[in-house]
Scaffold this active site. Structure first.
Site, short mmCIF file in Angstrom:
data_model
loop_
_atom_site.label_atom_id
_atom_site.label_comp_id
_atom_site.label_asym_id
_atom_site.label_seq_id
_atom_site.Cartn_x
_atom_site.Cartn_y
_atom_site.Cartn_z
CE LYS A 1 -10.19 -26.98 5.28
NZ LYS A 1 -10.77 -25.64 5.31
N1 PPE Z 1 -14.41 -21.96 2.04
C1 PPE Z 1 -13.23 -21.84 2.67
C2 PPE Z 1 -12.18 -20.98 2.07
C3 PPE Z 1 -13.01 -22.57 3.85
O1 PPE Z 1 -11.84 -22.46 4.46
C4 PPE Z 1 -14.04 -23.36 4.39
C5 PPE Z 1 -13.83 -24.11 5.66
C6 PPE Z 1 -15.27 -23.43 3.69
C7 PPE Z 1 -15.42 -22.72 2.52
C8 PPE Z 1 -16.39 -24.30 4.16
O2 PPE Z 1 -16.08 -25.66 3.96
P1 PPE Z 1 -16.67 -26.80 4.90
O3 PPE Z 1 -16.00 -26.65 6.23
O4 PPE Z 1 -16.30 -28.06 4.23
O5 PPE Z 1 -18.13 -26.59 4.97
N2 PPE Z 1 -13.07 -23.41 6.63
C9 PPE Z 1 -12.59 -24.04 7.85
C10 PPE Z 1 -12.02 -23.01 8.79
C11 PPE Z 1 -10.77 -22.41 8.32
C12 PPE Z 1 -9.90 -22.10 9.47
O6 PPE Z 1 -9.05 -22.96 9.76
O7 PPE Z 1 -10.06 -21.02 10.06
C13 PPE Z 1 -13.72 -24.68 8.64
O8 PPE Z 1 -14.83 -24.19 8.59
O9 PPE Z 1 -13.41 -25.65 9.35
#
Ligand code: PPE
Length: 313
Positions: free
Chosen positions: A159
C-alpha cells in the site's frame, strides 16, 4: 472538508496538527516513496475500538519491507500503542487513522537509502466514502479505461503512495464521466479492483473475488468479507473474473476500510441484478456492522479497545 484534530504522532511524540509538515525536497515529494495505512476506529458500545489493528500494522510493515524500509525504528506493538494513544489524546469517539511511513529530507536523487525514514500518524473523522446513501442504495460505477498496475511494475501488494497515482487516474475519469467510482482491469484484461476498494461478484449464490495475482491490494476488509461469508455458509472463490461477469452478476459490491461494504447497482449504465443492494451484500453488512455495534460477538478478536479500563469491564 478535512476536520483537523489536535495532535499528530511523529516519530514517537505528539505534535500539533499544524506542525505536521514536510520539507518540499523530502524524498517522498519527488519520488512517491511512502507506504501507508487506513484504519477505522469505531464507536462501539464498549467505547472506541480499532478494527483489525494488528492486520493493518502487519500490512504497513510488509509494504515497508517490499520497499526496503525495514528499520523504521518502531515495533508493531509500539505502533499499535501509538495509534491507541493518538485516539485518546485527540478525545475521539471514532476516527479514521492514517499512519504514513515516508522517506524524508536529506539526500536528493532517486536512491532512497540515505534518506531518513519519517513516520506520522494522523486521525480525523471521515464520513461515508462513496456518499451518504451508498451503503443502502448502492453506487453507479464504470469500468475504467485505465489498467491497474501490471505485475512487476509497482507492487500492488504494497500500500504505497505511488500506487495511488494509478488510483487517481481511475477515480478522476470515473467522476468526469458521472460515476462515483471506477473498476480497473488488470494487465490481462481481467477484473482487478476499484481505485480504493476490493471487489466481489455474486452469481448463483457463490461469491467470486479476484486473486492477489490480479494486482489487488490484499484488503483487510476483503479478508473480513471472505471470513464472514464462509462462516455464513456462502461459498467464496478467489478466481479470475472476466469483465463481462460483472454485467451478468446477481450482485457486485466493494469492500474497503473507508467504503466498508458498498453495493454496486450499475456498471457502465448496465443494471446489476435488481439495481439495488442485494441479499448477500445486505447479510454481510449485517454481520460486519454487527461486530462493530455489539449485536454480534467479536469472535475473531477484530476489535482492540482504545480505553483499556472500559475493555476490562
Ligand atoms: N484496494 C485499494 C486500492 C485500496 O486503496 C483499498 C483501501 C482497498 C483495496 C481495501 O483495503 P482495506 O482497507 O484493507 O480493506 N483504500 C483506503 C482508502 C484510500 C483513500 O485514502 O482514499 C481505505 O479504504 O481506507
Amino acid at each position: 472538508m478535512l476536520n483537523p484534530t489536535e495532535k499528530i504522532w511523529h516519530n514517537g511524540r505528539f505534535i500539533k496538527w499544524e506542525d505536521a509538515t514536510v520539507h518540499v525536497l523530502s524524498h517522498v515529494v519527488s519520488y512517491g516513496s511512502s507506504v501507508f495505512e487506513g484504519i477505522r476506529c469505531y464507536g462501539t458500545p464498549a467505547g472506541p475500538a480499532m478494527f483489525r489493528l494488528r492486520e493493518h500494522i502487519r500490512r504497513l510493515m510488509d509494504s515497508g519491507k517490499i520497499y526496503r524500509m525495514e528499520n523504521i525504528g518502531f515495533t508493531a506493538d509500539q505502533l499499535a500503542e501509538a495509534m491507541l494513544e493518538l485516539v485518546r489524546v485527540n478525545h475521539m469517539d471514532s476516527a479514521y487513522l492514517k499512519p504514513i511511513v515516508m522517506r524524508g529530507y536529506g539526500e536528493v536523487g532517486v536512491n532512497a537509502l540515505k534518506n531518513p525514514i519519517d513516520i506520522y500518524i494522523a486521525c480525523w473523522n471521515w464520513g461515508k466514502y462513496l456518499g451518504e446513501e451508498a451503503l443502502a442504495e448502492g453506487v453507479d460505477v464504470c469500468v475504467s479505461s485505465w489498467t491497474r498496475l501490471a505485475p512487476n511494475t509497482l507492487p500492488a501488494m504494497a500500500k504505497a503512495g505511488a500506487n495511488y497515482m494509478n488510483s487517481q487516474l481511475i477515480k478522476m475519469e470515473a467522476l468526469a464521466n458521472g460515476y462515483v467510482e471506477g473498476i480497473a482491469l488488470d494487465s490481462h484484461g481481467y477484473v482487478s479492483e476499484g481505485s480504493g476498494e476490493n471487489i466481489f461478484v455474486v452469481r448463483d449464490g457463490k461469491i467470486h473475488t479476484p486473486p492477489l495475482g490480479a494486482s489487488v491490494l490484499p484488503g483487510i476488509t476483503r479478508d473480513t468479507v471472505i471470513t464472514l461469508a464462509r462462516e455464513m455458509g456462502i461459498p467464496v472463490v478467489e478466481t479470475i473474473v472476466p469483465r463481462e461477469m460483472l454485467y451478468i452478476a446477481d450482485e457486485v459490491f466493494f469492500s474497503g476500510t473507508a467504503a466498508e461494504i458498498t453495493p454496486i447497482r450499475s456498471i457502465d449504465r448496465i443494471t446489476i441484478g435488481k439495481g439495488r443492494r442485494g441479499p448477500v451484500a445486505e447479510a454481510l453488512q449485517k454481520e460486519f456492522f454487527g461486530v462493530i455495534n455489539g449485536s454480534k460477538p467479536d469472535q475473531h478478536g477484530w476489535l482492540t479497545p482504545v480505553h483499556a479500563a472500559v475493555a476490562a469491564k
